[in-house]
Design a protein around this motif. Structure first.
Motif, PDB file in Angstrom:
ATOM      1  N   ALA A  47       9.724  12.324 -12.739  1.00  0.00           N
ATOM      2  CA  ALA A  47       8.919  12.361 -11.515  1.00  0.00           C
ATOM      3  C   ALA A  47       7.451  12.065 -11.813  1.00  0.00           C
ATOM      4  CB  ALA A  47       9.069  13.720 -10.839  1.00  0.00           C
ATOM      5  N   LEU A  48       6.929  12.633 -12.889  1.00  0.00           N
ATOM      6  CA  LEU A  48       5.521  12.442 -13.217  1.00  0.00           C
ATOM      7  C   LEU A  48       5.222  10.996 -13.587  1.00  0.00           C
ATOM      8  CD1 LEU A  48       4.941  15.684 -15.318  1.00  0.00           C
ATOM      9  CD2 LEU A  48       4.044  15.231 -13.022  1.00  0.00           C
ATOM     10  N   VAL A  49       6.083  10.396 -14.420  1.00  0.00           N
ATOM     11  CA  VAL A  49       5.853   9.011 -14.827  1.00  0.00           C
ATOM     12  C   VAL A  49       5.980   8.079 -13.628  1.00  0.00           C
ATOM     13  CG1 VAL A  49       6.756   7.096 -16.209  1.00  0.00           C
ATOM     14  CG2 VAL A  49       6.493   9.362 -17.234  1.00  0.00           C
ATOM     15  N   GLN A  50       7.027   8.266 -12.836  1.00  0.00           N
ATOM     16  CA  GLN A  50       7.190   7.416 -11.650  1.00  0.00           C
ATOM     17  C   GLN A  50       6.005   7.571 -10.704  1.00  0.00           C
ATOM     18  OE1 GLN A  50      11.103   7.274  -9.695  1.00  0.00           O
ATOM     19  NE2 GLN A  50      11.929   8.361 -11.464  1.00  0.00           N
ATOM     20  N   ILE A  85       1.091   5.201  -8.349  1.00  0.00           N
ATOM     21  CA  ILE A  85      -0.339   5.259  -8.035  1.00  0.00           C
ATOM     22  C   ILE A  85      -1.043   4.022  -8.590  1.00  0.00           C
ATOM     23  CG2 ILE A  85      -2.497   6.472  -8.548  1.00  0.00           C
ATOM     24  CD1 ILE A  85      -0.908   9.089  -8.428  1.00  0.00           C
ATOM     25  N   ALA A  86      -0.723   3.668  -9.842  1.00  0.00           N
ATOM     26  CA  ALA A  86      -1.329   2.491 -10.463  1.00  0.00           C
ATOM     27  C   ALA A  86      -0.997   1.227  -9.682  1.00  0.00           C
ATOM     28  CB  ALA A  86      -0.868   2.361 -11.910  1.00  0.00           C
ATOM     29  N   GLU A  87       0.270   1.072  -9.307  1.00  0.00           N
ATOM     30  CA  GLU A  87       0.679  -0.122  -8.574  1.00  0.00           C
ATOM     31  C   GLU A  87       0.045  -0.165  -7.192  1.00  0.00           C
ATOM     32  OE1 GLU A  87       5.073  -1.084 -10.488  1.00  0.00           O
ATOM     33  OE2 GLU A  87       4.934   0.294  -8.785  1.00  0.00           O
ATOM     34  N   HIS A  88       0.004   0.963  -6.516  1.00  0.00           N
ATOM     35  CA  HIS A  88      -0.548   1.012  -5.159  1.00  0.00           C
ATOM     36  C   HIS A  88      -2.021   0.626  -5.138  1.00  0.00           C
ATOM     37  CE1 HIS A  88      -1.111   2.348  -1.012  1.00  0.00           C
ATOM     38  NE2 HIS A  88      -2.161   3.062  -1.421  1.00  0.00           N
ATOM     39  N   HIS A  89      -2.750   1.022  -6.179  1.00  0.00           N
ATOM     40  CA  HIS A  89      -4.187   0.751  -6.221  1.00  0.00           C
ATOM     41  C   HIS A  89      -4.531  -0.486  -7.045  1.00  0.00           C
ATOM     42  CE1 HIS A  89      -5.450   4.431  -4.153  1.00  0.00           C
ATOM     43  NE2 HIS A  89      -4.494   5.063  -4.824  1.00  0.00           N
ATOM     44  N   GLY A  90      -3.513  -1.204  -7.516  1.00  0.00           N
ATOM     45  CA  GLY A  90      -3.747  -2.415  -8.276  1.00  0.00           C
ATOM     46  C   GLY A  90      -4.413  -2.178  -9.619  1.00  0.00           C
ATOM     47  N   LEU A  91      -4.091  -1.069 -10.268  1.00  0.00           N
ATOM     48  CA  LEU A  91      -4.701  -0.732 -11.542  1.00  0.00           C
ATOM     49  C   LEU A  91      -3.953  -1.402 -12.698  1.00  0.00           C
ATOM     50  CD1 LEU A  91      -5.404   3.074 -10.987  1.00  0.00           C
ATOM     51  CD2 LEU A  91      -6.796   1.089 -10.353  1.00  0.00           C
ATOM     52  N   ALA A 106       0.736  -3.184 -15.924  1.00  0.00           N
ATOM     53  CA  ALA A 106       1.259  -3.799 -14.702  1.00  0.00           C
ATOM     54  C   ALA A 106       1.622  -5.258 -14.917  1.00  0.00           C
ATOM     55  CB  ALA A 106       0.230  -3.668 -13.574  1.00  0.00           C
ATOM     56  N   ASP A 107       0.847  -5.969 -15.732  1.00  0.00           N
ATOM     57  CA  ASP A 107       1.078  -7.396 -15.947  1.00  0.00           C
ATOM     58  C   ASP A 107       2.160  -7.599 -17.008  1.00  0.00           C
ATOM     59  OD1 ASP A 107       0.409 -10.031 -17.569  1.00  0.00           O
ATOM     60  OD2 ASP A 107      -0.411 -10.281 -15.545  1.00  0.00           O
ATOM     61  N   PRO A 108       3.300  -8.201 -16.654  1.00  0.00           N
ATOM     62  CA  PRO A 108       4.409  -8.344 -17.610  1.00  0.00           C
ATOM     63  C   PRO A 108       4.038  -9.162 -18.846  1.00  0.00           C
ATOM     64  CG  PRO A 108       5.161  -8.743 -15.362  1.00  0.00           C
ATOM     65  CD  PRO A 108       3.670  -8.689 -15.312  1.00  0.00           C
TER      66      PRO A 108
END
Length: 401
Positions: A144-147, A152-158, A360-362
């Motif tokens: 749960a914590l990692v997800q 949060i990172a994805e939502h804010h584009g971090l 985030a960037d593969p």
């Protein structure tokens, strides 16, 4: 269902908080240090509610520091089952797992590396659990914590998420959740059941044994007394002196000290039982000091400083006094902080430490993965080589294998 993992149909809610005052200390510590409910020391004093709150309320983290709290908690069926000290970072200072080259490469390719997310204890290169779960909820809580952090990172584009100085036990589940493992190393002293400092010295080669005895004699001849204080023996004025020591070291190492003066007042109010303060006192005035934190199995050396320079006093206060204290308290090890190959000759051996990372960037993630694989081999080789140069007698190494 207390103490058992939830089934897949149970809804887990992850919440982010910008202050620890929004989280009940008992709920946080039930995840961070359930072992301390017996009144003993926590395994890791740095993830306790009181330590993290001291950082926040003293202004050591928060606006203007580059460490913006976004503490995570996970909840299910009206109980909190997990927590993590999460921060939004606008720089990479105060972390001790260095990613400056990553930031340079990311921004050189046109990306924006900062802000990033960091699950860590600010300014504290000490290993401990970073995904704090209530006993019995390890799998559910960690997931749960990692997800939650990744969302949060994805939502804010971090750009990324980093868990620094996590435990070895967190590595496998972290990798299973898509995080990348980074190996690094520190120097730790390990207690091989020693009864005294002389017993420890007996495990060393003759030359190293003589050198340490000479260093201790030199340091203890500085013209005063060395005292160790904890609990109510620590007085408020001791922190005035230690603040001078900390400022001296901080200004030389980092330019600006990370911690505020108020942080040490919070330590005195809420954590002096967790602290071992070693002071060199001359003519009634402390002239040097080392600050340690007391864990359930470890003594953690954190800060040192002085207003007078005396030969070998740094080694005595930071390393030898810590060994004395660990033996006296029956602790398994001393973690002496980041870096410092000079610790090797004083009985502190290289020990692997761990962190976990997500990008985030593969494409960038693939490049980092290749780098980390090569780095891990280099770290393993370095630990092996450094250990072979350690101060212990050859038969002592054989006994430890």
């Amino acid at each position: 269902m207390d103490g058992q993992e939830y089934d897949s149909d149970t809804v887990i809610e992850v919440r982010a908080h910008d202050s620890l005052t929004q989280i009940d200390a008992r709920d946080w510590d039930a995840c961070a240090c359930a072992e301390a409910t017996d009144g003993g020391a926590p395994n890791d004093p740095f993830t306790t509610h009181r330590f993290l709150l001291a950082l926040e309320q003293s202004g050591s983290v928060g606006p203007g520091t580059g460490w913006q709290p976004r503490y995570l908690t996970a909840h299910a069926e009206d109980q909190m089952i997990a927590a993590a000290p999460l921060y939004a970072k606008s720089h990479s200072q105060g972390e001790y797992i260095f990613d400056f080259n990553w930031a340079h490469a990311y921004e050189g390719a046109g990306g924006r590396y900062y802000p990033k997310l960091q699950i860590a204890v600010p300014f504290t290169p000490a290993s401990g659990r970073r995904l704090l779960t209530k006993p019995g909820f390890e799998t559910t809580g960690q997931s749960a914590l990692v997800q939650g952090a990744v969302q949060i990172a994805e939502h804010h584009g971090l750009s990324s998420l980093h868990l620094t100085f996590c435990t070895a036990e967190e590595v496998a589940p972290g990798k299973a959740m898509g995080l990348m493992h980074r190996a690094s190393q520190q120097f730790h002293w390990h207690n091989d059941g020693y009864d005294s400092f002389d017993d420890f010295l007996g495990s060393l080669s003759s030359r190293k044994r003589k050198n340490i005895r000479k260093e201790r004699q030199t340091a203890q001849a500085f013209g005063g007394d060395i005292i160790s204080l904890t609990g109510d023996d620590i007085q408020p004025e001791h922190w005035d002196y230690f603040w001078e020591f900390y400022q001296d070291t901080g200004s030389r190492k980092w330019g600006t000290p990370y911690l505020t003066r108020a942080f040490f007042d919070h330590l005195h109010d809420t954590m002096r039982d967790d602290v071992l303060l070693v002071l060199a006192v001359r003519d009634g005035v402390p002239v040097a000091g080392a600050l340690n934190f007391i864990g359930r199995q470890s003594l953690y050396g954190r800060y040192w400083g002085c207003t007078e320079h005396h030969p070998c006093l740094h080694f005595e206060l930071c390393y030898y006094q810590a060994i004395d204290a660990a033996i006296e308290r029956g602790l398994a090890r001393v973690e002496a902080g980041a870096q410092g190959e000079h610790k090797l000759a004083r009985g502190y051996l290289p020990t692997q430490t761990h962190s976990l990372h997500w990008f985030a960037d593969p494409s960038f993630a693939r490049a980092i993965k290749q780098y980390l694989d090569a780095e891990a081999e280099a770290v393993e080789e370095e630990i092996e080589i450094l250990t072979s140069y350690g101060p212990f007698r050859r038969d002592t190494y054989e006994d430890q294998e």
